[in-house]
Design a protein around this motif. Structure first.
Motif, mmCIF file in Angstrom:
data_model
loop_
_atom_site.group_PDB
_atom_site.id
_atom_site.type_symbol
_atom_site.label_atom_id
_atom_site.label_comp_id
_atom_site.label_asym_id
_atom_site.label_seq_id
_atom_site.Cartn_x
_atom_site.Cartn_y
_atom_site.Cartn_z
ATOM 1 N N ARG A 41 -11.782 83.500 -77.575
ATOM 2 C CA ARG A 41 -13.284 83.174 -77.064
ATOM 3 C C ARG A 41 -13.977 82.481 -78.311
ATOM 4 O O ARG A 41 -14.611 81.301 -77.794
ATOM 5 C CB ARG A 41 -14.224 84.321 -76.626
ATOM 6 C CG ARG A 41 -13.319 84.986 -75.394
ATOM 7 C CD ARG A 41 -13.451 84.450 -73.931
ATOM 8 N NE ARG A 41 -13.604 85.359 -73.004
ATOM 9 C CZ ARG A 41 -13.728 85.049 -71.687
ATOM 10 N NH1 ARG A 41 -13.496 83.849 -71.312
ATOM 11 N NH2 ARG A 41 -13.374 85.867 -70.734
ATOM 12 N N LEU A 42 -13.942 83.009 -79.252
ATOM 13 C CA LEU A 42 -14.941 82.517 -80.220
ATOM 14 C C LEU A 42 -14.384 81.111 -80.886
ATOM 15 O O LEU A 42 -15.157 80.008 -81.072
ATOM 16 C CB LEU A 42 -14.875 83.454 -81.458
ATOM 17 C CG LEU A 42 -15.676 84.751 -81.202
ATOM 18 C CD1 LEU A 42 -15.865 85.340 -82.714
ATOM 19 C CD2 LEU A 42 -17.273 84.673 -80.592
ATOM 20 N N ILE A 43 -12.835 81.001 -80.905
ATOM 21 C CA ILE A 43 -12.689 79.723 -81.264
ATOM 22 C C ILE A 43 -12.746 78.442 -80.250
ATOM 23 O O ILE A 43 -13.156 77.550 -80.542
ATOM 24 C CB ILE A 43 -11.140 79.707 -81.803
ATOM 25 C CG1 ILE A 43 -10.974 80.506 -82.994
ATOM 26 C CG2 ILE A 43 -10.351 78.388 -81.888
ATOM 27 C CD1 ILE A 43 -9.680 80.850 -83.549
ATOM 28 N N GLN A 44 -12.368 78.941 -78.942
ATOM 29 C CA GLN A 44 -12.621 78.092 -77.862
ATOM 30 C C GLN A 44 -14.167 77.425 -77.800
ATOM 31 O O GLN A 44 -14.287 76.168 -77.554
ATOM 32 C CB GLN A 44 -12.244 78.808 -76.418
ATOM 33 C CG GLN A 44 -10.821 78.843 -76.495
ATOM 34 C CD GLN A 44 -10.260 79.701 -75.282
ATOM 35 O OE1 GLN A 44 -10.998 80.373 -74.472
ATOM 36 N NE2 GLN A 44 -8.991 79.507 -74.956
ATOM 37 N N TYR A 45 -15.045 78.240 -78.212
ATOM 38 C CA TYR A 45 -16.432 78.095 -77.962
ATOM 39 C C TYR A 45 -16.682 76.844 -79.252
ATOM 40 O O TYR A 45 -17.327 75.850 -79.004
ATOM 41 C CB TYR A 45 -17.180 79.078 -78.151
ATOM 42 C CG TYR A 45 -18.865 78.623 -77.751
ATOM 43 C CD1 TYR A 45 -19.392 78.032 -76.673
ATOM 44 C CD2 TYR A 45 -19.506 78.686 -78.975
ATOM 45 C CE1 TYR A 45 -20.655 77.948 -76.687
ATOM 46 C CE2 TYR A 45 -20.830 78.335 -79.022
ATOM 47 C CZ TYR A 45 -21.606 78.027 -77.812
ATOM 48 O OH TYR A 45 -22.766 77.568 -77.809
ATOM 49 N N SER A 46 -16.464 77.368 -80.314
ATOM 50 C CA SER A 46 -16.623 76.663 -81.455
ATOM 51 C C SER A 46 -16.019 75.151 -81.327
ATOM 52 O O SER A 46 -16.639 73.995 -81.546
ATOM 53 C CB SER A 46 -16.005 77.495 -82.697
ATOM 54 O OG SER A 46 -16.072 76.291 -83.787
ATOM 55 N N ALA A 47 -14.857 75.080 -80.652
ATOM 56 C CA ALA A 47 -14.123 73.811 -80.553
ATOM 57 C C ALA A 47 -14.914 72.957 -79.511
ATOM 58 O O ALA A 47 -14.707 71.688 -79.344
ATOM 59 C CB ALA A 47 -12.837 74.010 -80.257
ATOM 60 N N SER A 48 -15.616 73.540 -78.540
ATOM 61 C CA SER A 48 -16.268 72.892 -77.411
ATOM 62 C C SER A 48 -17.697 72.493 -77.875
ATOM 63 O O SER A 48 -18.350 71.638 -76.910
ATOM 64 C CB SER A 48 -16.430 73.768 -76.312
ATOM 65 O OG SER A 48 -17.594 74.817 -76.444
ATOM 66 N N VAL A 49 -18.252 72.707 -79.129
ATOM 67 C CA VAL A 49 -19.436 72.273 -79.342
ATOM 68 C C VAL A 49 -19.468 71.412 -80.608
ATOM 69 O O VAL A 49 -18.908 71.824 -81.690
ATOM 70 C CB VAL A 49 -20.287 73.498 -80.024
ATOM 71 C CG1 VAL A 49 -21.614 73.110 -80.378
ATOM 72 C CG2 VAL A 49 -20.480 74.521 -78.609
ATOM 73 N N LYS A 50 -20.124 70.069 -80.400
ATOM 74 C CA LYS A 50 -19.634 69.015 -81.574
ATOM 75 C C LYS A 50 -20.234 69.327 -82.791
ATOM 76 O O LYS A 50 -19.759 68.899 -83.808
ATOM 77 C CB LYS A 50 -20.233 67.940 -81.176
ATOM 78 C CG LYS A 50 -19.376 67.219 -79.684
ATOM 79 C CD LYS A 50 -20.063 65.790 -79.362
ATOM 80 C CE LYS A 50 -19.288 65.292 -78.274
ATOM 81 N NZ LYS A 50 -19.784 63.896 -77.999
ATOM 82 N N GLN A 51 -21.474 70.128 -82.884
ATOM 83 C CA GLN A 51 -22.017 70.381 -84.093
ATOM 84 C C GLN A 51 -21.339 71.508 -84.869
ATOM 85 O O GLN A 51 -21.502 71.413 -86.282
ATOM 86 C CB GLN A 51 -23.378 70.960 -83.908
ATOM 87 C CG GLN A 51 -23.529 72.357 -83.461
ATOM 88 C CD GLN A 51 -24.773 73.161 -83.324
ATOM 89 O OE1 GLN A 51 -25.168 72.969 -82.158
ATOM 90 N NE2 GLN A 51 -25.401 73.611 -84.185
#
Length: 307
Positions: A41-51
């Motif tokens: 969940r954390l890696i997927q969210y991080s990858a989805s946010v450009k910043q």
């Protein structure tokens, strides 16, 4: 900037520090299923946010090493599975007393940042940082720290500033600098075991300022010099107007979270277990969904004065 997650695999600890902020008395160790879900969940969210340039995992406790070495081997396996080339960094905060050579070699080979806790000279450290028998822990901590260095690690130290070591800042600086050990400082948090004895340990804002000024003068003079990240970041913030750490930003809730052994998400590691600040659970919701719940939005959008 990374998404930074303080992941608490267990609230259990092998020490009984008198000022511990850990208010959560639940005793589970994060199981393998939850571990995989948290990392995914954390890696997927991080990858989805450009910043975000990547994901930083800070493994904390309780005592993080109580989860066991196999737990962290599994964590690395899941990170490789889901990162698919994205940057992932790992740090572990530990009292160090459970770390043997196998542990230390694992941390070195897998490029974990290692941070341990030392509160000052023996008579000060051993007054508060004690084991279940009430015995001081400094000698054992230093033994592990030196073994880590001998095996090629570069451990840092966290110093918890409180009434018992407030007047020892110069001694702390010089002793750690003489050993070439970089360190950071944090104040007491009014939570957990520190609540009942808060007046015995807590320092005022003015005393915290005194400690930082004394350390800054020693650090700036550099005789000898040692890295203190808190002061580096604070100086950079003053010079550039751009804060570099969560505690210097107006609002850190957009890029910092904490995850407890059950997969519950909170805004900060210091606040883990506070039911009124719980966002939800990663087994039932994505991180993106949890960051849109009422309490998360309130924290992210709160009005924080610039001065």
């Amino acid at each position: 900037m990374d998404l930074t997650a303080i992941v608490v695999p267990t609230h259990v600890c092998n020490l009984r520090c008198k000022y511990c902020y850990n208010a959560d008395e639940r005793r589970p160790v994060m199981n393998r299923r939850i571990l995989e879900t948290v990392i995914r969940r954390l890696i997927q969210y991080s990858a989805s946010v450009k910043q975000f340039a990547g994901t930083t995992f800070i493994w904390h406790g309780g005592e993080a090493s109580i989860a066991g070495l196999d737990f962290y081997k599994d964590a690395l396996s899941f990170q490789r599975q889901y990162a698919t080339g994205a940057r992932v960094s790992n740090f572990i905060q530990t009292n160090g007393l459970l770390l043997d050579d196998e542990w230390l070699i694992f941390l070195r080979e897998n490029e974990f940042g290692l941070s341990m806790s030392i509160d000052g000279p023996k008579e000060v450290h051993d007054r508060n940082r004690v084991d279940p028998r009430g015995q001081g822990t400094l000698d054992r901590t230093l033994k592990v720290l030196e073994r880590a260095r001998a095996l090629g690690l570069t451990p840092g130290v966290v110093v918890t500033v409180n009434k018992t070591n407030l007047l020892h800042m110069r001694e702390i600086y010089l002793s750690l600098a003489s050993l070439g050990i970089a360190f950071n400082v944090v104040p007491i948090v009014k939570s957990g075991d520190a609540v009942d004895g808060f007046d015995d340990f807590a320092i005022t804002p003015e005393q915290w300022g005194f400690a930082l000024i004394e350390l800054f003068d020693l650090w700036y003079e550099g005789k000898p010099y040692i890295q203190i990240d808190d002061l580096v970041h604070a100086t950079r913030a003053v010079m550039t107007g751009a804060p570099a750490t969560c505690n210097h930003t107006r609002n850190c809730a957009s890029f910092n979270i904490s995850v407890d052994p059950k997969g519950d998400v909170y805004p900060c590691g210091w606040l883990s277990g506070h039911a009124d600040l719980r966002y939800g659970n990663l087994e039932s919701s994505s991180l993106g969904e949890l960051l849109e719940v009422e309490i998360a939005l309130a924290l992210r959008n709160r009005d924080v004065p610039a001065d």
